[in-house]
Design an enzyme around this catalytic site. Sequence first.
Site, short mmCIF file in Angstrom:
data_model
loop_
_atom_site.label_atom_id
_atom_site.label_comp_id
_atom_site.label_asym_id
_atom_site.label_seq_id
_atom_site.Cartn_x
_atom_site.Cartn_y
_atom_site.Cartn_z
N HIS A 131 0.88 -1.18 0.00
CA HIS A 131 0.00 0.00 0.00
C HIS A 131 0.92 1.23 0.00
CE1 HIS A 131 -3.43 2.40 0.44
NE2 HIS A 131 -3.86 2.07 1.65
N GLN A 134 -0.11 4.78 1.22
CA GLN A 134 -0.24 4.82 2.68
C GLN A 134 1.14 5.05 3.32
OE1 GLN A 134 -3.25 4.36 4.58
NE2 GLN A 134 -1.88 5.21 6.10
N ASP A 225 -2.03 -2.26 12.30
CA ASP A 225 -3.01 -2.42 11.21
C ASP A 225 -3.99 -3.50 11.68
OD1 ASP A 225 -4.31 -2.55 8.74
OD2 ASP A 225 -2.70 -3.64 7.72
N1 CP Z 1 -6.09 3.47 4.79
C1 CP Z 1 -6.85 3.27 3.70
O1 CP Z 1 -6.35 2.98 2.60
O2 CP Z 1 -8.18 3.42 3.91
P1 CP Z 1 -9.33 2.99 2.90
O3 CP Z 1 -9.30 1.47 2.82
O4 CP Z 1 -10.61 3.48 3.54
O5 CP Z 1 -9.10 3.60 1.57
N1 NVA Z 2 -4.28 -4.36 5.66
C1 NVA Z 2 -5.52 -3.67 5.43
C2 NVA Z 2 -5.24 -2.24 5.10
C3 NVA Z 2 -6.47 -1.40 4.81
C4 NVA Z 2 -6.14 0.01 4.43
C5 NVA Z 2 -6.25 -4.36 4.30
O1 NVA Z 2 -5.62 -4.75 3.31
O2 NVA Z 2 -7.46 -4.52 4.41
#
Ligand code: CP
Ligand code: NVA
Length: 306
Positions: A131, A134, A225
């Site tokens: 991600h 993020q 997380d």
């Molecule tokens: N942290 C994040 O990516 O949040 P969303 O899943 O709401 O986009």
């Molecule tokens: N690890 C989580 C992050 C969400 C922003 C997921 O993948 O659902």
Amino acid sequence: MKSKHLVNIADLPREDVEEILRTAHKMKADHKKGKKDLCLAGKTLGMIFEKPSLRTRVSFEVGMSQLGGQTIYLSKDDIKIGKRESPIDVARVISRYLDGLMMRTFSHEIIVIFAEHATVPIINGLSDYVHPCQALGDLFTIQEQKGDLSAIKAAFVGDGNNVARSLAFACAKLGVSLALSSPKGHELDEQTMKIAEDITEREGCVRLVGDPQAAVRGADVVYTDVWASMGQEDEAKKREQVFRRYRVDAKLMSKAKKDAIFMHCLPAHRGEEVTDEVLDSPQSVVLDQAENRMHVQKAILKLLMS
Ligand code: CP
Ligand code: NVA
């Protein structure tokens, strides 16, 4: 910025990461002063979401609109990548309409294929692997809160998944010390740790530490997380048992520095990976983190698309 896409921080030159952060600080300051920047006037960003989102969707939509551009939201049922049409064909066709494409998918491979075949910038808005938006937003928030990154000791406690992996790559790139503590079998995999080691100039700055208390001791930043990510809902009950010792509560936070900040990408599962007491405490910077996603993504959009 040298890179054409933002798929994985591990692939970016260090200078690109630094340029994104520098640009984002300037753009946030300008935005707060009410200065307009319409560098993407007339441009369109497509956004493919195979998974739900609050922060990513809203921050990209608002960010594009503040830069004078527009967005198109495409749900997984709109395109049916790989079912209705091959990923390569979708990537080539969509490039003829759009100026950039953000993708939130299960498979990371699909985003890599798009980056190979699209002729417009591809931005990873979360895959099962990483991600990156993020992690860039998180480094930005740490800089804003604490200043110089090179002096920071960060700790990640919880699931060694997409968020932890991109944080590890971002910290490795910039030489930020990061101790990751996860239950056995849920640590970042060996290959990820090897990549982190290969891309860093500061050997050993990203490391696995079994005991959560040891990871957090003396830390400036404590990050967690969810225990069950999107797509892992069936495992949630089992994971609750396995991860229990890795909950960030006031006792664990007390092992960190007195002025340590608490971070979470959100959404949070209150009472699981973090207690209300910590999430709502003055140490928690989760709302700044959420806001900063937008400032950092505006910098990414400007650097890749204007
Ligand atoms: N942290 C994040 O990516 O949040 P969303 O899943 O709401 O986009
Ligand atoms: N690890 C989580 C992050 C969400 C922003 C997921 O993948 O659902």
